[in-house]
Design a protein around this motif. Structure first.
Motif, PDB file in Angstrom:
ATOM      1  N   PRO A 125      37.574 101.541  21.520  1.00 41.41           N
ATOM      2  CA  PRO A 125      36.391 101.487  20.934  1.00 41.41           C
ATOM      3  C   PRO A 125      36.305 100.634  19.399  1.00 41.41           C
ATOM      4  O   PRO A 125      35.230 100.105  19.335  1.00 41.41           O
TER       5      PRO A 125
ATOM      6  N   ILE B 144      42.415 110.541  34.246  1.00 42.93           N
ATOM      7  CA  ILE B 144      41.581 111.902  34.019  1.00 42.93           C
ATOM      8  C   ILE B 144      41.031 112.473  35.298  1.00 42.93           C
ATOM      9  O   ILE B 144      40.663 111.798  36.197  1.00 42.93           O
TER      10      ILE B 144
ATOM     11  N   VAL C 210      39.186 116.302  36.248  1.00 45.09           N
ATOM     12  CA  VAL C 210      38.553 117.581  35.623  1.00 45.09           C
ATOM     13  C   VAL C 210      37.894 118.089  37.303  1.00 45.09           C
ATOM     14  O   VAL C 210      37.116 117.199  37.759  1.00 45.09           O
TER      15      VAL C 210
ATOM     16  N   TYR D  35      33.562 111.976  35.186  1.00 41.15           N
ATOM     17  CA  TYR D  35      34.141 111.026  34.587  1.00 41.15           C
ATOM     18  C   TYR D  35      35.585 111.050  34.698  1.00 41.15           C
ATOM     19  O   TYR D  35      36.624 110.273  33.977  1.00 41.15           O
TER      20      TYR D  35
ATOM     21  N   ARG E 184      27.207 115.521  29.279  1.00 44.51           N
ATOM     22  CA  ARG E 184      27.771 115.085  28.164  1.00 44.51           C
ATOM     23  C   ARG E 184      29.308 115.231  28.272  1.00 44.51           C
ATOM     24  O   ARG E 184      29.659 116.149  28.879  1.00 44.51           O
ATOM     25  N   VAL E 185      30.062 114.097  27.678  1.00 44.64           N
ATOM     26  CA  VAL E 185      31.509 114.047  27.733  1.00 44.64           C
ATOM     27  C   VAL E 185      32.275 114.048  26.244  1.00 44.64           C
ATOM     28  O   VAL E 185      31.660 113.431  25.427  1.00 44.64           O
TER      29      VAL E 185
ATOM     30  N   TYR F 233      49.126 119.592  28.020  1.00 41.84           N
ATOM     31  CA  TYR F 233      48.572 119.212  29.267  1.00 41.84           C
ATOM     32  C   TYR F 233      49.278 119.516  30.537  1.00 41.84           C
ATOM     33  O   TYR F 233      48.731 119.943  31.661  1.00 41.84           O
TER      34      TYR F 233
ATOM     35  N   GLU G 268      43.447 121.493  32.065  1.00 50.35           N
ATOM     36  CA  GLU G 268      42.299 121.245  33.336  1.00 50.35           C
ATOM     37  C   GLU G 268      41.878 122.605  33.932  1.00 50.35           C
ATOM     38  O   GLU G 268      40.901 122.479  34.469  1.00 50.35           O
TER      39      GLU G 268
ATOM     40  N   ALA H  66      38.761 123.323  30.510  1.00 58.65           N
ATOM     41  CA  ALA H  66      37.612 122.451  30.673  1.00 58.65           C
ATOM     42  C   ALA H  66      36.662 122.927  31.627  1.00 58.65           C
ATOM     43  O   ALA H  66      35.450 123.076  31.339  1.00 58.65           O
TER      44      ALA H  66
ATOM     45  N   LYS I 167      32.770 123.899  30.135  1.00 61.48           N
ATOM     46  CA  LYS I 167      31.563 123.146  30.895  1.00 61.48           C
ATOM     47  C   LYS I 167      30.549 124.014  31.062  1.00 61.48           C
ATOM     48  O   LYS I 167      29.435 123.748  31.189  1.00 61.48           O
TER      49      LYS I 167
ATOM     50  N   GLU J 259      31.461 117.881  29.379  1.00 62.82           N
ATOM     51  CA  GLU J 259      32.691 117.836  30.257  1.00 62.82           C
ATOM     52  C   GLU J 259      33.933 117.138  29.337  1.00 62.82           C
ATOM     53  O   GLU J 259      33.448 116.586  28.228  1.00 62.82           O
ATOM     54  N   LEU J 260      35.087 117.875  29.757  1.00 59.43           N
ATOM     55  CA  LEU J 260      36.037 117.458  28.678  1.00 59.43           C
ATOM     56  C   LEU J 260      37.011 116.419  29.489  1.00 59.43           C
ATOM     57  O   LEU J 260      37.369 116.787  30.722  1.00 59.43           O
ATOM     58  N   ARG J 261      37.261 115.233  29.037  1.00 56.14           N
ATOM     59  CA  ARG J 261      38.138 114.425  29.362  1.00 56.14           C
ATOM     60  C   ARG J 261      39.399 114.427  28.789  1.00 56.14           C
ATOM     61  O   ARG J 261      39.496 113.985  27.591  1.00 56.14           O
ATOM     62  N   PHE J 262      40.493 114.817  29.101  1.00 58.69           N
ATOM     63  CA  PHE J 262      41.747 114.873  28.423  1.00 58.69           C
ATOM     64  C   PHE J 262      42.692 113.617  28.683  1.00 58.69           C
ATOM     65  O   PHE J 262      43.039 113.128  29.926  1.00 58.69           O
ATOM     66  N   ILE J 263      43.061 113.164  27.809  1.00 61.44           N
ATOM     67  CA  ILE J 263      44.044 112.018  27.699  1.00 61.44           C
ATOM     68  C   ILE J 263      45.300 112.403  27.106  1.00 61.44           C
ATOM     69  O   ILE J 263      45.513 112.570  26.057  1.00 61.44           O
ATOM     70  N   PRO J 264      46.314 112.809  28.022  1.00 62.31           N
ATOM     71  CA  PRO J 264      47.539 113.165  27.485  1.00 62.31           C
ATOM     72  C   PRO J 264      48.424 112.227  27.149  1.00 62.31           C
ATOM     73  O   PRO J 264      48.860 110.997  28.127  1.00 62.31           O
TER      74      PRO J 264
ATOM     75  N   ALA K 212      39.083 106.255  20.243  1.00 61.01           N
ATOM     76  CA  ALA K 212      38.624 106.516  21.628  1.00 61.01           C
ATOM     77  C   ALA K 212      38.320 108.140  21.859  1.00 61.01           C
ATOM     78  O   ALA K 212      38.097 108.595  22.937  1.00 61.01           O
TER      79      ALA K 212
END
Lengths: 235, 342
Positions: free
Chosen positions: A87, A181, A183, A188, B35-36, B46, B52, B56, B60, B66-71, B85
């Motif tokens: 970003p 990702i 879920v 997403y 919404r994320v 993780y 997960e 999450a 939710k 919604e949660l997006r996890f970047i491990p 990010a």
């Protein structure tokens, strides 16, 4: 027995292939790489025609450059794109990092030189004979060029198929830009076949990895078969 | 004939393209895009699946976010956050967290869980470290490693993660420099996540430092064959915290949403979910909720939490020093230093 766990993994994998979760990942893979291919074709075709049908100074250099780009490893694409797409990076406002569209964009860049190279080559292979024939038959320049493109349609299809196959099989971009990702029921999600295979291997859930691997191989081989059939049909 | 070919092929391409784009998503029932929140997280959290499988879905359901996890390792998580990010980070490396906040990127740190690191190794335990204290065990490992230079004895993650940060600190406390050890032949590095490193360690019959959560999960599922050899010692405590991205420093982040997550993780509901996770499957919790311990203000673990998971700010131990608080809707734990040191 050395083969035991592989055999066991395979037999478990066969039962997993129809799991909705596995199918979801496979469909996402096809979708993401399909969009990548459409994007790449959209800008590669006009550019290739420009290069393939026109003679200009430095043409050799341009072609060499495109061929050279084919050798860029996918992790390098991943790294470059990560730096550009974060970003706060130069292209950060696009909001592509960790999205499906981000992977598609990255894969489209990856396969652009492949598509262009094949298309340019097939255009050039056909150009001389067809153009002259068309011109002697009284066609004008544009009409002659059009005829060349029509005649090289086989090459264009092969280029598209090769591009799609390369895109769906790559890991570096999918992992670094997509982020793997997942879920349940998520909007997403970016987990695709290659990143899932990598993850399940790390997690030592071999049968899931094998199931996904079988699907990936199925897609790649299936698409290859299609390309061979088309090639055969055209000649 | 050629024309027919052309038409056929164009039709084929179009149908493939349409097929690709129009692929329906399988498990999606909602039609609106929710919404994320993007959460950068340590792999140790993780890899156990708690994020997960528990966090999450519950989050939710409650907030339709919604949660997006970047491990990534704690280092990678922090880099992602600095680059804009992520909306929040889940980490476990106090020194790195403090630096992150000092630089102005993070605010409103909340401690939400803890567990323990363990030194794991082959059942046969060739170096004979079973039951020793951490420092002694590490000294013994170096001794043994130098005696067997052609054998891989210790595997380090060396990935800038929280576990790796802890390992470096433990080596230092035992009188060794991690950077120097790395050059010795018996000392291997994987540069990758906890799960990967455990698999490799098991394969090579070596020793490594692991968080208990990942270890239990992998051991239970029969993926690795390693025993817990050292698990005593306050310095092995592993404290997980959430840090929200400072909206003043990085714009466009969902500060409100991230705050909701921090609140949920430390709420009764969130703490219960953390306490329950893994009990059924592994016969014990993979993580312990931190809030009840902090509320009771007593016991060994309470002191360790403060010592290894809190920041000293003047005369108090706090989970988030006052200067790093920003529009916080919740309270922060803060205790006089005498409670730990006295």
């Amino acid at each position: 027995m050395a083969w035991e766990y592989i055999i066991q993994g395979f037999s478990e994998a066969l039962g997993l292939i129809t799991e909705p979760y596995i199918i979801e990942i496979a469909l996402r893979s096809i979708k993401v790489s399909g969009i990548a291919t459409v994007m790449a074709v959209a800008w590669s075709l006009p550019l290739s025609m420009l290069i393939g049908l026109k003679n200009f100074r430095g043409k050799w250099l341009v072609k060499t450059f495109i061929n050279g780009l084919m050798g860029v490893p996918t992790v390098i694409w991943g790294l470059i794109l990560y730096l550009l797409l974060v970003p706060r990076g130069p292209l950060g406002t696009l909001g592509l990092l960790y999205t499906e569209m981000g992977i598609s964009f990255g894969q489209a860049l990856l396969i652009t030189p492949i598509i262009m190279s094949i298309v340019v080559n097939s255009l050039e292979a056909i150009e001389n004979e067809i153009r002259e024939l068309a011109l002697t038959l009284g066609a004008d320049e544009i009409r002659a060029s059009f005829q060349v493109v029509i005649e090289s349609v086989g090459g264009i299809i092969l280029a598209i198929i090769a591009g799609f196959n390369r895109a769906i099989a790559e890991l570096g971009i999918a992992l670094m830009i997509g982020g793997n990702i997942y879920v349940k029921g998520g909007h997403y999600n970016t987990r695709v076949l290659t990143t899932a295979i990598q993850m399940y291997t790390v997690r030592a859930e071999i049968s899931v990895a094998i199931a996904l691997g079988i699907i990936l191989m199925g897609i790649v081989l299936g698409v290859n078969l299609l390309s061979n059939l088309i090639r055969k049909w055209l000649t | 004939m050629k024309r027919m070919t052309f038409i056929f092929v164009v039709f084929l391409i179009m149908s493939v393209a349409i097929g690709c784009i129009g692929t329906p998503k399988v498990e999606n029932t909602t039609t609106e895009t929710p919404r994320v929140l993007t959460i950068s997280t340590t792999t140790s959290l993780y890899d156990t699946g708690i994020l997960e499988e528990v966090v999450a879905p519950a989050f939710k359901e409650k907030y339709t976010i919604e949660l997006r996890f970047i491990p990534k390792g704690t280092g990678g998580a922090i880099m992602d956050a600095k680059n804009g990010a992520s909306d929040a980070i889940l980490v476990h490396a106090l020194s790195r967290e403090q630096a992150f906040m000092e630089e102005g990127y993070g605010v409103n740190r909340k401690v939400f869980a803890y567990n323990f690191f363990v030194i794991v190794g082959p059942k046969s335990d060739p170096a004979g470290i079973k039951g020793l204290g951490v420092t002694e065990a590490l000294k013994k490992l170096v001794e043994y490693g130098r005696m067997h230079p052609n054998q891989l004895i210790w595997i380090s993650r060396d990935d800038g993660s929280g576990t790796n940060t802890k390992e470096i600190a433990l080596w230092k406390a035992a009188g060794f420099s991690f950077e120097e050890l790395k050059n010795e032949k018996w000392f291997g590095t994987t540069g990758s996540g906890m799960g990967n490193t455990l698999l490799y360690t098991s394969e090579r019959k070596a020793y490594t430092l692991s968080d208990i959560g990942t270890y239990l999960k992998y051991q239970k599922e029969g993926k690795i064959d390693l025993d817990v050899l050292v698990d005593k010692g306050e310095e092995l405590i592993n404290v997980y915290a959430i840090i929200i991205i400072n909206p003043e420093k990085i714009g466009d982040k969902d500060f409100e949403g991230a705050m909701l997550l921090a609140e949920w993780l430390t709420s009764e509901e969130g703490q219960k979910a953390i306490a329950e996770y893994g009990k059924e499957e592994f016969g014990r919790s993979l993580f312990y909720p931190a809030v009840p311990v902090l509320e009771q203000k007593e016991g060994e673990v309470f002191k360790w939490l403060l010592k290894y998971g809190f920041m000293k700010d003047g005369g108090v131990y706090t989970e988030c020093p006052t200067k790093f608080r920003y529009n916080a809707a919740y309270d922060f734990f803060e205790f006089p230093a005498t409670m730990v040191e006295g």
